[in-house]
Design a protein around this motif. Structure first.
Motif, short mmCIF file in Angstrom:
data_model
loop_
_atom_site.label_atom_id
_atom_site.label_comp_id
_atom_site.label_asym_id
_atom_site.label_seq_id
_atom_site.Cartn_x
_atom_site.Cartn_y
_atom_site.Cartn_z
N ALA A 265 0.90 -1.25 0.06
CA ALA A 265 -0.07 0.00 0.16
C ALA A 265 0.82 1.15 -0.02
O ALA A 265 0.52 2.28 -0.86
CB ALA A 265 -0.66 0.13 1.03
N ILE A 266 1.99 1.08 0.71
CA ILE A 266 2.91 2.48 0.86
C ILE A 266 3.63 2.57 -0.61
O ILE A 266 3.57 3.56 -1.22
CB ILE A 266 4.07 2.06 1.90
N ALA A 267 4.03 1.34 -1.30
CA ALA A 267 4.66 1.48 -2.52
C ALA A 267 3.58 2.03 -3.40
O ALA A 267 3.94 2.70 -4.72
CB ALA A 267 5.09 0.23 -2.99
N ALA A 268 2.43 1.71 -3.44
CA ALA A 268 1.30 2.19 -4.31
C ALA A 268 1.16 3.46 -4.28
O ALA A 268 0.72 4.20 -5.24
CB ALA A 268 -0.12 1.36 -4.17
N LEU A 269 1.21 4.13 -2.84
CA LEU A 269 0.95 5.52 -2.75
C LEU A 269 2.18 6.37 -3.46
O LEU A 269 1.87 7.29 -4.03
CB LEU A 269 0.77 5.68 -1.16
N HIS A 270 3.35 5.68 -3.27
CA HIS A 270 4.20 6.30 -4.21
C HIS A 270 4.16 6.39 -5.57
O HIS A 270 4.24 7.30 -6.19
CB HIS A 270 5.49 5.89 -3.81
N ALA A 271 3.68 5.15 -6.17
CA ALA A 271 3.43 5.09 -7.71
C ALA A 271 2.25 6.01 -8.05
O ALA A 271 2.32 6.52 -9.22
CB ALA A 271 3.17 3.64 -7.78
N ASP A 272 1.59 6.37 -7.16
CA ASP A 272 0.19 7.07 -7.68
C ASP A 272 0.59 8.46 -7.58
O ASP A 272 -0.21 9.13 -8.28
CB ASP A 272 -0.71 6.68 -6.31
N ALA A 273 1.66 8.75 -7.06
CA ALA A 273 1.97 10.33 -7.11
C ALA A 273 2.74 10.77 -8.40
O ALA A 273 3.71 10.12 -8.87
CB ALA A 273 2.83 10.89 -6.03
N PRO A 274 2.12 11.93 -9.11
CA PRO A 274 2.64 12.02 -10.64
C PRO A 274 3.99 12.78 -10.39
O PRO A 274 5.06 12.45 -11.24
CB PRO A 274 1.81 13.09 -11.28
N THR A 275 4.26 13.45 -9.39
CA THR A 275 5.40 14.08 -8.82
C THR A 275 5.82 13.73 -7.28
O THR A 275 4.79 13.36 -6.68
CB THR A 275 5.53 15.74 -9.07
N ALA A 276 6.98 13.78 -7.06
CA ALA A 276 7.34 13.77 -5.52
C ALA A 276 6.47 14.49 -4.69
O ALA A 276 6.27 14.12 -3.60
CB ALA A 276 8.90 13.83 -5.44
N GLY A 277 6.42 15.74 -5.11
CA GLY A 277 5.73 16.70 -4.42
C GLY A 277 4.22 16.45 -4.00
O GLY A 277 3.77 17.18 -3.26
N GLU A 278 3.88 15.54 -4.93
CA GLU A 278 2.41 15.33 -4.61
C GLU A 278 2.08 13.98 -3.95
O GLU A 278 0.89 13.62 -3.95
CB GLU A 278 1.74 15.20 -6.14
N THR A 279 3.01 13.58 -3.48
CA THR A 279 2.96 12.15 -2.69
C THR A 279 2.09 12.40 -1.23
O THR A 279 2.30 13.48 -0.46
CB THR A 279 4.30 11.83 -2.07
N ASP A 280 1.08 11.46 -1.09
CA ASP A 280 0.12 11.81 -0.33
C ASP A 280 0.89 11.16 1.25
O ASP A 280 0.63 9.97 1.89
CB ASP A 280 -1.02 10.79 -0.21
N TRP A 281 1.82 12.07 1.72
CA TRP A 281 2.46 11.69 2.89
C TRP A 281 1.79 11.17 4.32
O TRP A 281 1.94 10.42 5.00
CB TRP A 281 3.71 12.53 3.18
#
Lengths: 381, 139
Positions: A265-281
């Protein structure tokens, strides 16, 4: 000749021999011989029924070996009797093989080697090359592993968790060489997922696919590490990500969360972010909380501190870090990163250099040394 | 699955407990020592933990680049060099604890009087390749 096809037949051929009455160790040797013969014979003379060919050759090898073994004693009925082919329950046989090769009595390295040979159909030489170990040593490791499990009944159900740990090791600690161990781990996990309906098997497969998707972006042409934030996301394998996400969602729907699903799930959230800045931390921190609850692992809490630093700012990350034992691997590297984010470049540079000194692998050491050098150069300007 | 180097020093390690130079042993004691080393390596091969073992000649020298178009400069050997490597063994084991255990066994090789040398061996982990999963590895 398609080597993957050949290797994918290995476990079911082995299962047939065992059901015909061959003991596991002898059957495994016979199948290995048949695989080696196939590699030589098939290119010029491809069989119409590859599996039938392998079963016949392996069975004859087994009989030859048994004859040689018993000639000195007495001939047994078994060797003269050609049994009918067993029922077509290849899937169950394969599952039993996974359990046997990951049996808790085996050390991790033995379980890995045995799984790659008996389930993966790799030769001893290929496994030895993949792990940078002499072939003679690997051969001994495998035969010792086979002796260790020789008393284990083939029809006993095993613990899926032990199998998953072995496959995770193959995926995560694979070295280089002719064999792509990460791809092999995915192939074997995919096969396991087809044989058993278990959310954690699916979770591990999703985790592997999501990480494998980033492989091309993870290293620069010179071999140096590229951090997640700096990776060219255009080079991520979107097909692999889509498959991983789909498998993960189906697994999560079972509502039986486990550590591999949480990691995926954590890897999927990273994969989901178009840019690093848009990551759902914020969501990533929540998943780390789940993971910490499931595993009680200090390494997870260390990773959580990084996520907290992104979600709530570096001071919050440093506060989370302060609660952890500073002898944890990568603790210093995390501290360096958070101090840099907090603007304390002198401390960060010193900690990066210290972390480089403690780094467990070459790429990480070089990466951390570069970070220290980058900050030192900036400060002296 | 981690590789370790066991380094044996001619000089530079703390003094062994049974610190008698080999040329003062009896020939039988030397044979027993060599046999112990061979048996140890053979045993590690049988357990699937052996990678490599080599001994080095004590003599050697330093070499360095001396600029474009010039032959390398050599210097030494230096009698006063503090550290001198005698040889190594490389093992591949499942844990750090196992590496320490094996180094301890190797250090028990018999020396003068047939008693263990209690030699200090240097144990060094290899740097590995980087793991695939980096942001939430459970190990």
């Amino acid at each position: 000749m398609n080597e993957i096809l050949l290797r994918s037949l290995t476990p079911s051929v082995l299962g047939i021999l065992v059901r015909r009455g061959a003991d596991f160790a002898a059957a495994e040797d016979a199948v290995q011989d048949a695989l080696v013969k196939a590699v030589h014979v098939w290119p010029a003379d491809p069989p119409r029924d590859p599996k039938g060919w392998l079963v016949t050759v392996a069975w004859n090898r087994f009989l030859d070996a048994t004859r040689a073994d018993t000639a000195r004693r007495r001939r047994e009925d078994l060797v003269d009797e050609e049994p009918a082919p067993g029922p077509a329950s290849a899937v169950d046989d394969t599952l039993q093989l996974y359990f046997l090769c990951a049996h808790p009595s085996l050390t991790p390295s033995s379980a890995v080697a045995l799984t790659l040979r008996a389930v993966g159909g790799l030769t001893t030489r290929q496994i030895a090359q993949a792990y940078l170990v002499p072939e003679a040593t690997m051969a001994q490791r495998i035969s010792r592993a086979k002796r260790t499990v020789s008393g284990v009944r083939f029809d006993q159900p095993g613990d899926v968790a032990t199998v998953l740990r072995v496959l995770y090791l193959v995926f995560n600690e694979g070295y280089s060489g002719d064999v792509d161990l990460a791809a092999e781990a995915i192939r074997l996990t995919r096969k396991l997922a087809a044989a058993i309906d278990h959310p954690e098997v699916a979770g591990l497969l999703a985790l592997m696919l999501l990480h494998h998707a980033r492989r091309a972006a993870r290293t620069a042409p010179d071999g140096s590490l590229v951090t997640l934030a700096e990776q060219d996301r255009g080079r991520w394998d979107t097909e692999s990500i889509a498959e991983g996400v789909e498998i993960l969602q189906a697994a999560l729907a079972h509502d039986r969360l486990g550590e591999f699903q949480a990691q995926a799930a954590i890897a999927a959230l990273h994969a989901d972010a178009p840019t690093a800045g848009e990551t759902d931390w914020v969501q990533i921190v929540e998943w780390y909380d789940e993971l910490a609850r499931l595993t009680d692992s200090p390494v997870v809490r260390l990773n959580r501190a990084v996520a907290v630093g992104e979600a709530d700012g570096p001071r919050a990350g440093l506060a989370a870090l302060a609660a952890l034992d500073n002898s944890l691997p990568r603790h210093t590297a995390v501290a360096a990163y958070l101090h840099e984010r907090d603007g304390d470049l002198a401390t960060a540079a010193r900690l990066y250099a210290e972390a480089a000194h403690q780094a467990p692998n070459l790429a990480e050491r070089d990466h951390l040394t570069r970070q220290a050098a980058r900050l030192n150069a900036r400060r002296s300007r | 699955m981690a590789k370790y180097l066991l380094l044996k020093h001619y000089r530079g390690a703390p003094a062994a407990v049974n610190d008698v130079p080999m040329d003062q042993w009896t020939p039988e004691e030397i044979s027993a020592h060599v046999q112990y080393m061979n048996d140890f390596a053979a045993r590690l091969e049988a357990t699937g933990e052996f990678i490599d073992s080599k001994a080095l000649a004590p003599g050697g020298m330093f070499v360095r680049y001396d600029g474009e178009g010039r032959p390398p400069v050599t210097d030494g050997p230096f009698a006063e060099t503090k550290d001198l490597i005698a040889g190594w063994m490389v093992i591949d084991v499942d844990s750090y604890e196992r590496a320490v255990e094996l180094a301890g066994e190797l250090s028990a090789a018999p020396g003068a009087g047939g008693r263990p040398i209690h030699e200090w061996l240097e144990l060094r982990p290899f740097l590995t390749d980087s793991p695939t999963v980096t942001e939430c590895s459970l190990k």
